[in-house]
Design a protein around this motif. Structure first.
Motif, PDB file in Angstrom:
ATOM      1  N   VAL A  80      32.528  19.016  26.070  1.00 39.94           N
ATOM      2  CA  VAL A  80      33.205  20.223  25.607  1.00 39.94           C
ATOM      3  C   VAL A  80      34.642  19.829  25.293  1.00 39.94           C
ATOM      4  O   VAL A  80      35.453  19.651  26.202  1.00 39.94           O
ATOM      5  CB  VAL A  80      33.143  21.336  26.673  1.00 39.94           C
ATOM      6  CG1 VAL A  80      33.905  22.568  26.219  1.00 39.94           C
ATOM      7  CG2 VAL A  80      31.691  21.693  26.976  1.00 39.94           C
ATOM      8  N   LYS A  81      34.950  19.689  24.007  1.00 35.74           N
ATOM      9  CA  LYS A  81      36.256  19.168  23.595  1.00 35.74           C
ATOM     10  C   LYS A  81      37.093  20.184  22.836  1.00 35.74           C
ATOM     11  O   LYS A  81      38.297  20.281  23.044  1.00 35.74           O
ATOM     12  CB  LYS A  81      36.066  17.924  22.717  1.00 35.74           C
ATOM     13  CG  LYS A  81      35.444  16.740  23.434  1.00 35.74           C
ATOM     14  CD  LYS A  81      35.314  15.555  22.498  1.00 35.74           C
ATOM     15  CE  LYS A  81      34.736  14.341  23.223  1.00 35.74           C
ATOM     16  NZ  LYS A  81      34.584  13.173  22.297  1.00 35.74           N
ATOM     17  N   ARG A  82      36.488  20.938  21.936  1.00 44.71           N
ATOM     18  CA  ARG A  82      37.258  21.828  21.079  1.00 44.71           C
ATOM     19  C   ARG A  82      37.597  23.129  21.794  1.00 44.71           C
ATOM     20  O   ARG A  82      36.891  23.577  22.695  1.00 44.71           O
ATOM     21  CB  ARG A  82      36.471  22.139  19.798  1.00 44.71           C
ATOM     22  CG  ARG A  82      36.104  20.906  18.995  1.00 44.71           C
ATOM     23  CD  ARG A  82      35.611  21.283  17.606  1.00 44.71           C
ATOM     24  NE  ARG A  82      34.426  22.116  17.638  1.00 44.71           N
ATOM     25  CZ  ARG A  82      33.189  21.645  17.614  1.00 44.71           C
ATOM     26  NH1 ARG A  82      32.979  20.344  17.614  1.00 44.71           N
ATOM     27  NH2 ARG A  82      32.159  22.467  17.622  1.00 44.71           N
ATOM     28  N   ASP A  83      38.693  23.759  21.370  1.00 48.05           N
ATOM     29  CA  ASP A  83      39.082  25.045  21.946  1.00 48.05           C
ATOM     30  C   ASP A  83      37.960  26.063  21.811  1.00 48.05           C
ATOM     31  O   ASP A  83      37.697  26.839  22.731  1.00 48.05           O
ATOM     32  CB  ASP A  83      40.348  25.580  21.255  1.00 48.05           C
ATOM     33  CG  ASP A  83      41.614  24.891  21.723  1.00 48.05           C
ATOM     34  OD1 ASP A  83      41.575  24.252  22.800  1.00 48.05           O
ATOM     35  OD2 ASP A  83      42.638  24.982  21.032  1.00 48.05           O
ATOM     36  N   PHE A 126      32.256  28.503  26.319  1.00 50.70           N
ATOM     37  CA  PHE A 126      31.835  28.220  27.691  1.00 50.70           C
ATOM     38  C   PHE A 126      32.293  29.323  28.637  1.00 50.70           C
ATOM     39  O   PHE A 126      31.497  29.863  29.420  1.00 50.70           O
ATOM     40  CB  PHE A 126      32.406  26.877  28.150  1.00 50.70           C
ATOM     41  CG  PHE A 126      32.248  26.623  29.634  1.00 50.70           C
ATOM     42  CD1 PHE A 126      31.050  26.146  30.137  1.00 50.70           C
ATOM     43  CD2 PHE A 126      33.280  26.895  30.528  1.00 50.70           C
ATOM     44  CE1 PHE A 126      30.886  25.936  31.505  1.00 50.70           C
ATOM     45  CE2 PHE A 126      33.130  26.682  31.881  1.00 50.70           C
ATOM     46  CZ  PHE A 126      31.927  26.204  32.375  1.00 50.70           C
ATOM     47  N   ALA A 127      33.582  29.668  28.576  1.00 46.66           N
ATOM     48  CA  ALA A 127      34.115  30.681  29.489  1.00 46.66           C
ATOM     49  C   ALA A 127      33.481  32.046  29.220  1.00 46.66           C
ATOM     50  O   ALA A 127      33.140  32.774  30.160  1.00 46.66           O
ATOM     51  CB  ALA A 127      35.636  30.760  29.352  1.00 46.66           C
ATOM     52  N   ALA A 128      33.311  32.382  27.946  1.00 47.48           N
ATOM     53  CA  ALA A 128      32.666  33.662  27.617  1.00 47.48           C
ATOM     54  C   ALA A 128      31.258  33.716  28.194  1.00 47.48           C
ATOM     55  O   ALA A 128      30.814  34.760  28.700  1.00 47.48           O
ATOM     56  CB  ALA A 128      32.631  33.854  26.106  1.00 47.48           C
ATOM     57  N   GLY A 129      30.560  32.587  28.140  1.00 47.77           N
ATOM     58  CA  GLY A 129      29.214  32.527  28.707  1.00 47.77           C
ATOM     59  C   GLY A 129      29.196  32.720  30.208  1.00 47.77           C
ATOM     60  O   GLY A 129      28.249  33.296  30.765  1.00 47.77           O
ATOM     61  N   GLU A 130      30.244  32.231  30.892  1.00 50.99           N
ATOM     62  CA  GLU A 130      30.340  32.418  32.339  1.00 50.99           C
ATOM     63  C   GLU A 130      30.378  33.904  32.687  1.00 50.99           C
ATOM     64  O   GLU A 130      29.678  34.372  33.586  1.00 50.99           O
ATOM     65  CB  GLU A 130      31.596  31.728  32.874  1.00 50.99           C
ATOM     66  CG  GLU A 130      31.604  30.216  32.740  1.00 50.99           C
ATOM     67  CD  GLU A 130      30.625  29.560  33.680  1.00 50.99           C
ATOM     68  OE1 GLU A 130      30.978  29.323  34.849  1.00 50.99           O
ATOM     69  OE2 GLU A 130      29.482  29.291  33.246  1.00 50.99           O
ATOM     70  N   PHE A 131      31.207  34.643  31.968  1.00 47.51           N
ATOM     71  CA  PHE A 131      31.337  36.078  32.252  1.00 47.51           C
ATOM     72  C   PHE A 131      30.108  36.854  31.787  1.00 47.51           C
ATOM     73  O   PHE A 131      29.677  37.797  32.452  1.00 47.51           O
ATOM     74  CB  PHE A 131      32.612  36.625  31.608  1.00 47.51           C
ATOM     75  CG  PHE A 131      33.861  36.089  32.234  1.00 47.51           C
ATOM     76  CD1 PHE A 131      34.315  36.574  33.455  1.00 47.51           C
ATOM     77  CD2 PHE A 131      34.581  35.064  31.636  1.00 47.51           C
ATOM     78  CE1 PHE A 131      35.447  36.053  34.059  1.00 47.51           C
ATOM     79  CE2 PHE A 131      35.716  34.546  32.221  1.00 47.51           C
ATOM     80  CZ  PHE A 131      36.156  35.040  33.436  1.00 47.51           C
ATOM     81  N   LYS A 132      29.526  36.444  30.666  1.00 51.21           N
ATOM     82  CA  LYS A 132      28.320  37.116  30.194  1.00 51.21           C
ATOM     83  C   LYS A 132      27.177  36.932  31.176  1.00 51.21           C
ATOM     84  O   LYS A 132      26.431  37.877  31.465  1.00 51.21           O
ATOM     85  CB  LYS A 132      27.933  36.570  28.819  1.00 51.21           C
ATOM     86  CG  LYS A 132      26.712  37.244  28.217  1.00 51.21           C
ATOM     87  CD  LYS A 132      26.400  36.677  26.842  1.00 51.21           C
ATOM     88  CE  LYS A 132      25.167  37.349  26.242  1.00 51.21           C
ATOM     89  NZ  LYS A 132      24.845  36.797  24.891  1.00 51.21           N
ATOM     90  N   ALA A 133      27.040  35.714  31.702  1.00 49.98           N
ATOM     91  CA  ALA A 133      25.965  35.448  32.657  1.00 49.98           C
ATOM     92  C   ALA A 133      26.123  36.281  33.920  1.00 49.98           C
ATOM     93  O   ALA A 133      25.139  36.651  34.569  1.00 49.98           O
ATOM     94  CB  ALA A 133      25.944  33.963  33.013  1.00 49.98           C
ATOM     95  N   ALA A 134      27.377  36.571  34.277  1.00 52.90           N
ATOM     96  CA  ALA A 134      27.649  37.371  35.482  1.00 52.90           C
ATOM     97  C   ALA A 134      27.716  38.864  35.178  1.00 52.90           C
ATOM     98  O   ALA A 134      28.021  39.665  36.065  1.00 52.90           O
ATOM     99  CB  ALA A 134      28.961  36.918  36.114  1.00 52.90           C
ATOM    100  N   ARG A 135      27.455  39.219  33.913  1.00 52.34           N
ATOM    101  CA  ARG A 135      27.546  40.616  33.458  1.00 52.34           C
ATOM    102  C   ARG A 135      28.925  41.193  33.770  1.00 52.34           C
ATOM    103  O   ARG A 135      29.065  42.307  34.255  1.00 52.34           O
ATOM    104  CB  ARG A 135      26.442  41.466  34.091  1.00 52.34           C
ATOM    105  CG  ARG A 135      25.038  41.079  33.649  1.00 52.34           C
ATOM    106  CD  ARG A 135      24.021  42.117  34.090  1.00 52.34           C
ATOM    107  NE  ARG A 135      22.706  41.830  33.539  1.00 52.34           N
ATOM    108  CZ  ARG A 135      21.751  41.182  34.179  1.00 52.34           C
ATOM    109  NH1 ARG A 135      21.985  40.736  35.402  1.00 52.34           N
ATOM    110  NH2 ARG A 135      20.585  40.975  33.615  1.00 52.34           N
TER     111      ARG A 135
END
Length: 352
Positions: free
Chosen positions: A156-159, A165-174
Motif C-alpha cells: 500500500v504505497k499511494r495516498d 484501506f482506512a475507509a474499508g476499516e470503518f466500513k467493515a466495522a459499520r
C-alpha cells in the motif's frame, strides 16, 4: 456461522491478481480456509489480518482447532507431515508457515510433496513476502496443485490506496467517518500502515458515534498534516468547502505554497493528457509514458470536467504559480483563488 468451506469462490474472491494463476484470488478482508492458503506480497499488515482471519474462521467451525507454527527458513525434516497428520480425536489443524521466501531446501522439497496430497482436515497457510526463492512451490500452488487459494497482499504505497484501506476499516466495522476526517487521519499516518490500522481500530473502539474532524483532531491533532495532494484531490473532486478546510489545515501545518501549486499542476497536466482519449488504459499509458494506474486515476478525476473547465483550471494554476513565486503580495489569497476556481469550476468571484 461461516459459509461452507467447499465453496471455490467465496464473497471475498476477485479476479486473479497474479498472471497465470488458476486458483481463486481471495481478498485479505474476507479470508477463508482451503487445503493450501498462499498469502503472498510484501504488506505485512494485510498478511497478518488474512492469516488471523483464517484462524478465526476455522476456530468458529471447530473450537478445538490445533494450531502449529513452522519457520520455513529453519526447518527440521518431517515437521510438515507430522503437524498435518490426523490427531487422535480428529480436530481440525491449522499450520502457519512463515518465511517461505527464504525457505530451506528441506522445506521446499517436502512442501512440493505435500501439495501433491494435502492431508484432509488440515489447512496449511504459506506466507511468502517477495522474491524468487520458492518459486517452484508458488507456481505449483497457483497452477492448482493442492486445491489452494491465494490471498495477495500488495504494498500500500499511494495516498489513494491508504484512503481506501482506512475507509474499508470503518466500513467493515459499520462505523461512519466524515470524508475530511478520513483524509486527515490518513495524512497523520502517511508513512506507516501499521500505525494507521491501529489508529482506525482505536477510533472504532473508543468513539461511540460518528468520527468527525474534531474527533480526529482530538486524538491525533499533533500528527495531522494535510498533504498538497489531499488538497488537490479534494478540489478536483469538486468538494469546495472541504478543499478550503484542507488548504487551511495544510498551511497551518507548515505546507509551502510553491509545492502546493505544483501538486495541482501535476494532476491537471495528467488530466489534460488523458482527456478525450478512449484507448485502453495500458495502451494509452505506454504511449504517454505513464503507469496504468495514473491513467485510471486521471479518468476518474475527469468525471464532471469538460474542455472549458479544465482550461480554466490550468490557467488559474498557472496564475497562482507565478503569484506564489513573487508576482503577488499575498500567496495565501492566490492559493484560495486557485482552489475556488478548480473546486467550483467557475471563474473566481471575490464575494464567495
Amino acid at each position: 456461522m461461516p459459509a461452507a468451506r467447499t465453496s471455490a469462490r467465496g464473497s471475498g474472491a476477485r479476479a486473479s491478481a497474479v498472471k497465470g494463476a488458476k486458483i481463486a484470488q481471495v481478498s485479505w478482508r474476507e479470508p477463508r480456509p482451503a487445503p493450501i492458503v498462499l498469502v503472498s506480497g510484501p504488506e505485512e499488515v494485510l498478511a497478518e489480518r488474512a492469516i488471523a482471519g483464517v484462524r478465526e474462521y476455522l476456530r468458529a467451525e471447530d473450537p478445538g482447532l490445533e494450531v502449529s507454527d513452522i519457520r520455513a527458513d529453519d526447518y527440521e525434516a518431517g515437521t510438515l507431515f507430522a503437524v498435518t497428520s490426523p490427531s487422535l480425536f480428529g480436530e481440525a489443524r491449522l499450520v502457519r508457515v512463515s518465511g517461505v521466501e527464504k525457505c530451506s531446501d528441506a522445506f521446499l522439497q517436502e512442501a512440493l510433496k505435500y501439495i501433491e496430497n494435502p492431508q484432509e482436515g488440515a489447512t496449511v497457510v504459506l506466507r511468502h513476502s517477495s522474491g524468487m526463492r520458492g518459486k517452484k512451490l508458488l507456481d505449483g500452488i497457483r497452477a492448482g496443485t493442492g486445491g489452494g487459494i491465494e490471498i495477495a497482499c500488495a504494498a500500500v504505497k499511494r495516498d489513494s490506496d491508504r484512503v481506501d484501506f482506512a475507509a474499508g476499516e470503518f466500513k467493515a466495522a459499520r462505523k461512519r467517518i466524515q470524508p475530511s476526517a478520513l483524509r486527515s487521519l490518513v495524512s497523520a499516518f502517511a508513512d506507516d500502515l501499521t500505525e494507521l490500522a491501529a489508529a482506525c481500530q482505536q477510533l472504532i473502539g473508543d468513539v461511540a458515534g460518528d468520527i468527525t474532524d474534531d474527533v480526529v483532531a482530538k486524538y491525533y491533532g499533533g500528527r495531522v498534516e494535510v498533504s498538497a495532494f489531499v488538497v488537490a484531490d479534494t478540489a478536483i473532486a469538486g468538494r469546495y468547502g472541504e478543499a478550503l478546510v484542507a488548504l487551511r489545515h495544510a498551511l497551518a501545518s507548515g505546507a509551502d505554497p510553491v509545492p502546493m501549486v505544483a501538486a495541482f499542476a501535476m494532476k491537471l497536466r495528467t488530466m489534460a493528457r488523458v482527456a478525450g482519449n478512449r484507448e485502453p488504459s495500458r495502451q494509452l499509458a505506454q504511449r504517454l509514458g505513464m503507469k496504468d494506474w495514473q491513467v485510471d486515476r486521471a479518468r476518474r478525476d475527469l468525471a464532471g470536467w469538460n474542455e472549458r473547465s479544465l482550461s480554466m483550471a490550468i490557467q488559474a494554476t498557472a496564475r497562482a504559480d507565478a503569484e506564489v513565486k513573487g508576482a503577488a503580495r499575498d500567496p495565501i489569497f492566490a492559493l484560495e483563488r486557485m482552489v475556488t476556481v478548480i473546486a467550483t469550476r467557475e471563474p473566481f468571484a471575490p464575494s464567495r
